[in-house]
Design an enzyme around this catalytic site. Structure first.
Site, PDB file in Angstrom:
ATOM      1  N   LYS A  87       4.783  -5.420 -12.266  1.00 26.03           N
ATOM      2  CA  LYS A  87       5.533  -6.027 -11.164  1.00 26.03           C
ATOM      3  C   LYS A  87       6.983  -5.627 -11.364  1.00 26.03           C
ATOM      4  CE  LYS A  87       6.476  -9.852  -8.359  1.00 26.03           C
ATOM      5  NZ  LYS A  87       6.377  -9.024  -7.148  1.00 26.03           N
ATOM      6  N   CYS A 104      12.870  -3.822  -1.397  1.00 29.72           N
ATOM      7  CA  CYS A 104      12.018  -5.004  -1.284  1.00 29.72           C
ATOM      8  C   CYS A 104      12.370  -5.628   0.048  1.00 29.72           C
ATOM      9  CB  CYS A 104      12.230  -5.983  -2.414  1.00 29.72           C
ATOM     10  SG  CYS A 104      11.037  -7.303  -2.287  1.00 29.72           S
ATOM     11  N   LYS A 161      10.087   4.872  -5.224  1.00 22.37           N
ATOM     12  CA  LYS A 161       9.124   4.264  -4.299  1.00 22.37           C
ATOM     13  C   LYS A 161       9.766   4.120  -2.923  1.00 22.37           C
ATOM     14  CE  LYS A 161       5.885   0.500  -3.733  1.00 22.37           C
ATOM     15  NZ  LYS A 161       5.107  -0.492  -4.440  1.00 22.37           N
ATOM     16  N   GLY A 209      -2.306  -3.862   2.903  1.00 25.22           N
ATOM     17  CA  GLY A 209      -3.753  -3.985   3.082  1.00 25.22           C
ATOM     18  C   GLY A 209      -4.313  -2.998   4.088  1.00 25.22           C
ATOM     19  N   GLY A 230      -1.294   2.198   0.171  1.00 27.39           N
ATOM     20  CA  GLY A 230      -1.197   1.501   1.445  1.00 27.39           C
ATOM     21  C   GLY A 230      -2.590   1.338   2.030  1.00 27.39           C
TER      22      GLY A 230
HETATM   23  C1  LIG Z   1       1.747  -9.788  -3.171  1.00 28.37           C
HETATM   24  C2  LIG Z   1       2.452  -8.477  -3.246  1.00 28.37           C
HETATM   25  C3  LIG Z   1       3.484  -8.285  -4.161  1.00 28.37           C
HETATM   26  C4  LIG Z   1       4.135  -7.052  -4.244  1.00 28.37           C
HETATM   27  N1  LIG Z   1       5.133  -6.898  -5.164  1.00 28.37           N
HETATM   28  C5  LIG Z   1       5.732  -5.686  -5.285  1.00 28.37           C
HETATM   29  C6  LIG Z   1       6.704  -5.465  -6.293  1.00 28.37           C
HETATM   30  O1  LIG Z   1       7.026  -6.346  -7.109  1.00 28.37           O
HETATM   31  N2  LIG Z   1       7.293  -4.237  -6.360  1.00 28.37           N
HETATM   32  C7  LIG Z   1       6.949  -3.203  -5.506  1.00 28.37           C
HETATM   33  O2  LIG Z   1       7.493  -2.103  -5.635  1.00 28.37           O
HETATM   34  N3  LIG Z   1       6.000  -3.385  -4.549  1.00 28.37           N
HETATM   35  C8  LIG Z   1       5.391  -4.587  -4.430  1.00 28.37           C
HETATM   36  N4  LIG Z   1       4.410  -4.759  -3.488  1.00 28.37           N
HETATM   37  C9  LIG Z   1       4.021  -3.614  -2.609  1.00 28.37           C
HETATM   38  C10 LIG Z   1       2.805  -2.886  -3.199  1.00 28.37           C
HETATM   39  O3  LIG Z   1       3.098  -2.360  -4.469  1.00 28.37           O
HETATM   40  C11 LIG Z   1       2.307  -1.757  -2.270  1.00 28.37           C
HETATM   41  O4  LIG Z   1       3.324  -0.785  -2.138  1.00 28.37           O
HETATM   42  C12 LIG Z   1       1.918  -2.243  -0.883  1.00 28.37           C
HETATM   43  O5  LIG Z   1       1.316  -3.528  -0.947  1.00 28.37           O
HETATM   44  C13 LIG Z   1       0.979  -1.279  -0.157  1.00 28.37           C
HETATM   45  O6  LIG Z   1      -0.241  -1.139  -0.850  1.00 28.37           O
HETATM   46  P1  LIG Z   1      -1.570  -2.012  -0.493  1.00 28.37           P
HETATM   47  O7  LIG Z   1      -1.737  -1.951   0.995  1.00 28.37           O
HETATM   48  O8  LIG Z   1      -2.667  -1.382  -1.264  1.00 28.37           O
HETATM   49  O9  LIG Z   1      -1.286  -3.418  -0.940  1.00 28.37           O
HETATM   50  C14 LIG Z   1       3.752  -5.984  -3.385  1.00 28.37           C
HETATM   51  C15 LIG Z   1       2.695  -6.176  -2.476  1.00 28.37           C
HETATM   52  C16 LIG Z   1       2.038  -7.397  -2.406  1.00 28.37           C
HETATM   53  C17 LIG Z   1       0.907  -7.549  -1.425  1.00 28.37           C
END
Ligand SMILES: Cc1cc2nc3c(=O)[nH]c(=O)nc-3n(C[C@H](O)[C@H](O)[C@H](O)COP(=O)(O)O)c2cc1C
Length: 320
Positions: A45, A130, A164, A216, A242
Site C-alpha cells: 500500500k 491519489c 504509476k 474493478g 484496471g
Molecule cells: C481499496 C483500494 C485502495 C487503493 N489504494 C491504492 C494505494 O494505496 N496506492 C495506489 O497507488 N493505488 C491504490 N489503489 C489503486 C489500485 O492500485 C489500482 O490501480 C486500481 O484499483 C485499478 O486496478 P483494479 O481495477 O484491478 O482494482 C487502490 C484501489 C482500491 C480499490
C-alpha cells in the site's frame, strides 16, 4: 515449462503477476488464501513520509461491476513501515515493490533515499495521483510536475523507478513519455478513474470529499486502451492494471503490450485471483507453443502497424 519471467527494464520478476497497490494484505490476515511468495512481486500500500489517517467513512461503495473508493491514502508513515512492516515483507521470498507518495516533491525524494538504504526493496512505485485526497496529491495530471517528481526520485536512488499513471488526463501517452524521459524504468497503468455517487435519501454525495476512484471490471476496457496506446506511443515497459479478474483479462493486457499485470479489486471478491491468473498464463503459453512471456507481450499489435516482430525485438531488448 514456458518461461514466465517478466522483464521491466532492469527489474526482473519470476512471473508477471502482482497485486495492485492498496488491495492486498498478504499474511496473517488471510492464512492459506494465497502464498505471496508465489507472486511475481508484492506491491505495498502507498507509504508516505508522515503518518496519515486517511478519509472518514464511508470509504467504499460497490457500483455495477466496480468499486468506488475514497480511502484517502492512510499510511503508518515511513518510520513505522520500516520498523514494523518491512521486516515481515522481506521474508516473503519474492520481489518487493514499495509504493510511495508525498504531498511535496521533496517528500518523494526523501522516501527514495530512506528506502534505498534498506535491504530487500526491489523497486519503488511512485503513486503520483491519489484522486481521493482532499488537497490533491496530483503530480500526474501535469507533465511538468510529473517530470520533476520522477527526476527528483531518479537523482536519489539506483532502484528501478515505476511511475504509476493516472487515467484522468488528456493524454496518458504523453505522461508515459514524460516519465520515460525523466528516467522512469517502467510505468504502471492505470490508477483509478474519478467517479462519484449520490445518496438519494440524503440527497447528498455519498463520500465526504464527493468524488472517489472507480476500479474493478467496469474500467477494464478503458485501462486496456491506455496500455495499448502507451505501448504504441513509447517503448517504456508497462505494468497493466484496471479491472483484471480472470486469466483472460490478464492475457488481454499482455497481448496489448503490458510486460506484467497487477490485480486490485478482484482480490476483494476472489482472493485466489492472482494464483489463477499465474496458472492461466502458464497454460496459455504452453497450449500456444510459446516459449516465454516475451513471445506474447504486445503480440496483438502485429497486424495493426505494430511493425511485424516489433514486440519480440522490444522484449529481447528489455530482457538483456
Ligand atoms: C481499496 C483500494 C485502495 C487503493 N489504494 C491504492 C494505494 O494505496 N496506492 C495506489 O497507488 N493505488 C491504490 N489503489 C489503486 C489500485 O492500485 C489500482 O490501480 C486500481 O484499483 C485499478 O486496478 P483494479 O481495477 O484491478 O482494482 C487502490 C484501489 C482500491 C480499490
Amino acid at each position: 515449462m514456458a518461461d514466465l519471467t517478466a522483464c521491466l527494464g532492469r527489474l526482473r520478476l519470476k512471473n508477471p503477476v502482482m497485486p495492485a497497490s492498496g488491495t492486498f494484505c498478504c499474511f496473517e490476515d488471510n492464512p492459506g488464501a494465497i502464498d505471496p511468495g508465489s507472486l511475481g512481486a508484492v506491491v505495498t500500500k502507498t507509504v508516505t513520509l508522515v503518518p496519515r489517517p486517511g478519509n472518514p467513512p464511508p470509504r467504499l461503495l460497490e457500483t455495477a461491476c466496480g468499486l468506488l473508493n475514497t480511502v484517502g491514502l492512510p499510511s503508518p508513515g515511513i518510520g513505522a513501515f520500516l520498523s514494523e512492516e518491512l521486516p515481515r515483507l522481506r521474508m516473503i521470498g519474492t520481489a518487493l515493490i514499495v509504493s510511495i507518495a508525498g504531498e511535496r516533491m521533496r517528500e518523494y525524494a526523501e522516501l527514495a533515499v530512506r528506502l534505498g538504504q534498506e535491504r530487500g526493496v526491489a523497486a519503488l512505485e511512485l503513486n503520483l495521483s491519489c484522486p481521493n485526497v482532499e488537497k490533491g496529491l496530483n503530480f500526474s495530471s501535469d507533465a511538468r510536475m510529473l517530470a520533476q517528481v520522477v527526476t527528483a526520485v531518479r537523482r536519489e536512488t539506483t532502484l528501478p523507478v515505476i511511475a504509476k499513471l493516472s487515467p484522468n488526463v488528456a493524454s496518458i501517452v504523453e505522461m508515459a513519455r514524460t516519465a520515460a524521459d525523466a528516467g522512469a524504468d517502467a510505468v504502471s497503468a492505470v490508477n483509478t478513474f474519478q467517479g462519484m455517487a449520490v445518496d438519494v435519501l440524503k440527497r447528498r454525495p455519498v463520500f465526504h470529499n464527493i468524488h472517489g476512484g472507480l476500479s474493478g471490471p467496469a474500467i477494464k476496457p478503458l485501462a486496456l486502451k491506455a496500455v495499448w496506446d502507451i505501448y504504441r506511443g513509447t517503448s517504456i515497459p508497462i505494468i497493466g492494471m484496471g479491472g483484471i479478474s480472470t486469466p483472460d483479462d490478464a492475457l488481454e493486457f499482455l497481448l496489448a503490450g503490458a510486460s506484467a499485470v497487477a490485480i486490485g479489486t478482484a482480490n476483494f471478491f476472489n482472493p485466489l485471483t492472482m494464483a489463477q491468473v499465474i496458472e492461466g498464463i502458464q497454460d496459455y503459453l504452453e497450449e500456444g507453443g510459446f516459449a516465454s512471456l516475451g513471445d506474447i507481450t504486445g503480440l496483438a499489435h502485429d497486424d495493426f502497424g505494430g511493425g511485424g516482430d516489433t514486440h519480440r525485438v522490444r522484449h529481447e531488448d528489455k530482457c538483456r
